[in-house]
Design an enzyme around this catalytic site. Structure first.
Site, PDB file in Angstrom:
ATOM      1  N   GLU A 252      33.502  49.231  48.811  1.00  0.00           N
ATOM      2  CA  GLU A 252      34.943  49.104  48.587  1.00  0.00           C
ATOM      3  C   GLU A 252      35.627  50.434  48.918  1.00  0.00           C
ATOM      4  O   GLU A 252      35.203  51.494  48.455  1.00  0.00           O
ATOM      5  CB  GLU A 252      35.212  48.746  47.120  1.00  0.00           C
ATOM      6  CG  GLU A 252      36.682  48.621  46.768  1.00  0.00           C
ATOM      7  CD  GLU A 252      36.914  48.335  45.287  1.00  0.00           C
ATOM      8  OE1 GLU A 252      38.039  47.941  44.942  1.00  0.00           O
ATOM      9  OE2 GLU A 252      35.965  48.495  44.494  1.00  0.00           O
ATOM     10  N   LYS A 323      42.136  41.400  48.826  1.00  0.00           N
ATOM     11  CA  LYS A 323      41.755  41.146  47.437  1.00  0.00           C
ATOM     12  C   LYS A 323      42.847  40.371  46.710  1.00  0.00           C
ATOM     13  O   LYS A 323      44.026  40.715  46.765  1.00  0.00           O
ATOM     14  CB  LYS A 323      41.473  42.473  46.713  1.00  0.00           C
ATOM     15  CG  LYS A 323      40.918  42.270  45.302  1.00  0.00           C
ATOM     16  CD  LYS A 323      40.580  43.592  44.645  1.00  0.00           C
ATOM     17  CE  LYS A 323      39.947  43.371  43.268  1.00  0.00           C
ATOM     18  NZ  LYS A 323      39.669  44.632  42.568  1.00  0.00           N
ATOM     19  N   CYS A 375      34.916  43.778  44.069  1.00  0.00           N
ATOM     20  CA  CYS A 375      34.816  44.349  42.722  1.00  0.00           C
ATOM     21  C   CYS A 375      34.927  43.283  41.629  1.00  0.00           C
ATOM     22  O   CYS A 375      34.094  42.390  41.520  1.00  0.00           O
ATOM     23  CB  CYS A 375      35.865  45.454  42.566  1.00  0.00           C
ATOM     24  SG  CYS A 375      35.679  46.449  41.072  1.00  0.00           S
TER      25      CYS A 375
END
Length: 502
Positions: A252, A323, A375
């Protein structure tokens, strides 16, 4: 106090301890203290159980608050108490509602037929309300247990219901409230089914050669402008000897500079990957100057399809993932005009992200369909399953758990990712800034991991799978329907028994 201690002990049923059998005993203790008490007392027991459960289980959150939040210790502890108390409200409501609806102080089959649906409802709400926090579900405790074979069929939420059933069976054995022979028969039946249950997916005659690159950049340096190019050069240097793989993955925001400012760097990366007949997926931040929106992205460079002879990268190309499930405080701040001036905790770097769409296409990398999650998103079952297709080859997730130091948080995070792999029947590839990075085979239920807190590169031959799990096709719908029927029948039985009073 007994409920509180039982709640604390649940932490040992999760990674890295993996003593899965602790969770059923802890919940059985909650049943024990809730027998022959009022609804108010049951709620109080549920609250203290929740305080212990979440207080110990997510204590790693305080690591990031204490180190990067800029708050005095007393303020950070109060903030943690507020968070844990909020999460404890859900088991509190489950206990209170069950006692209210059951209209009896004794714990019976009718009681558990109410408690499980209501507890699952509260777990659903905990994972949904205020953007959701579906961490520490009891289903995750069974990831490394013999009962993990149920995951492709009933998912993590179904495993949570199984933990509650086992806990009630244990309680019944001790109290002899149900014939011991019936309880023993139930436990034996569940054990035999788990042994005989076949996996709905199988191996293909194909593997993917994947290289994981873990940079181990210190958290305080990751977004220091003077460290941008050294970080990017480090990832290039670590990758250079490993171009011959099918796929190379970076963590990430491995590229800390915003995408529009590193066009040349990405173009060169794209050409190098295509020249070596491979693809590379990396995390990067995208601040779009025209719209003032900022996304936490995954982008693929190099070969999109196996037959390509050149790369396809260009700024804002479609082979990217934005995301969707943003982390409160870390990636967006509710009531930001009020909170941001209070403390550095509410004004962290890059805490104003824009949400991507919930439904997005898989990334295409060298002919492989890659199902992405960034995540915190990996904890959201429906979000990940919503982007699954029958063509998906890999479950790929990235993270940066350097926020949480040497705590049990990163271990729990990997455990959650492995549960998603079990549910969907996909091999898992996970790469992070400083660990835990690795690959996981959901058929063998075996993983291979890079060392934590070290810069490391590792190459894995990941077997690809074929077939679809029941859960990947139907999700939790059948479970929710079964629990709804269970709740309705239990209410009807109690009504016919005259337990409901004016």
């Amino acid at each position: 106090m007994l409920a509180f201690i039982a709640g604390i002990l649940t932490v040992f049923s999760y990674a890295p301890f993996n003593l899965w059998f602790v969770a059923p005993f802890a919940v059985a203790t909650l049943f024990y203290v809730n027998q022959n008490v009022s609804a108010k007392s049951a709620a109080r027991n549920g609250f203290f159980f929740g305080l212990g459960w979440f207080g110990a289980g997510i204590s790693w959150v305080h690591v990031s608050i204490a180190q990067f939040g800029g708050l005095p210790l007393i303020a950070s502890l109060l903030l943690m108490l507020l968070l844990v108390s909020y999460l404890a409200a859900y088991p509190t409501l489950a206990c209170w509602l069950t006692h209210k609806l059951s209209r009896t102080n004794s714990l019976s089959i009718s009681y558990i037929a109410m408690f499980i649906p209501l507890f699952i409802l509260m777990e659903y709400l905990r994972g949904t309300l205020l953007t959701g926090f579906p961490w520490l579900s009891f289903g995750y405790t069974l990831t490394d247990s013999p009962f993990a074979k149920f995951a492709p069929w009933i998912g993590e939420m179904g495993l949570t219901a199984l933990v509650l059933l086992i806990a009630f069976a244990l309680f019944s054995l001790v109290k002899k409230s149900i014939k011991p022979s019936l309880v023993a028969s139930f436990i034996i039946a569940v054990a035999l089914i788990s042994v005989q249950l076949s996996n709905p997916v199988s191996y293909r005659d194909k593997t993917i050669d994947v290289v994981l690159v873990q940079g181990n950049i210190k958290q305080e340096l990751r977004f220091a402008p003077e460290n941008f190019w050294p970080t990017m050069a480090k990832y290039q240097d670590m990758t250079r000897p490993n171009w011959q793989a099918d796929l190379i993955v970076w963590p990430e925001a491995a590229i800390p500079e915003i995408e529009v400012l590193v066009d040349d760097y990405l173009a060169n990366l794209d050409k190098a990957a295509a020249f070596n007949n491979t693809a590379l997926i990396t995390g990067i931040l995208d601040y779009q100057l025209g719209t003032k929106t900022v996304y936490n992205n995954l982008i693929a460079v190099g070969k999109k399809n196996a037959e390509d002879t050149e790369g396809h990268y260009r700024y804002l190309h479609s082979n990217r993932y934005n995301k969707h499930q943003l982390l409160p405080i870390g990636e967006f701040v509710p009531f930001e005009e009020l909170l941001r001036p209070i403390a550095p905790l509410f004004n962290l770097d890059h805490s104003s992200f824009t949400r991507g769409e919930a439904k997005q296409a898989n990334l295409m990398a060298n002919g492989f369909n890659v199902l992405p999650a960034i995540c915190y998103e990996i904890a959201f079952t429906d979000l990940v399953r919503g982007n699954y297709t029958t063509d998906s080859d890999l479950l790929f997730t990235v993270s940066n758990d350097a926020w949480f130091g040497n705590s049990h948080g990163p271990h729990q995070h990997m455990q959650i990712a492995r549960m998603r792999a079990l549910e969907l029947g996909l091999p898992l590839v996970r790469v992070t800034n400083n660990g835990i990075s690795g690959v996981y085979d959901p058929i063998e239920q075996q993983g291979h991991y890079l060392p934590q807190f070290e810069a490391a590169v590792e190459r894995f031959q990941v077997p690809l799978l074929t077939g679809n799990t029941f859960f990947s096709q139907f999700g939790n719908r059948s479970l929710y329907l079964f629990l709804l029927v269970s709740l309705v029948i239990s209410l009807a039985v109690q009504y016919r028994s005259g337990l409901y009073r004016e």
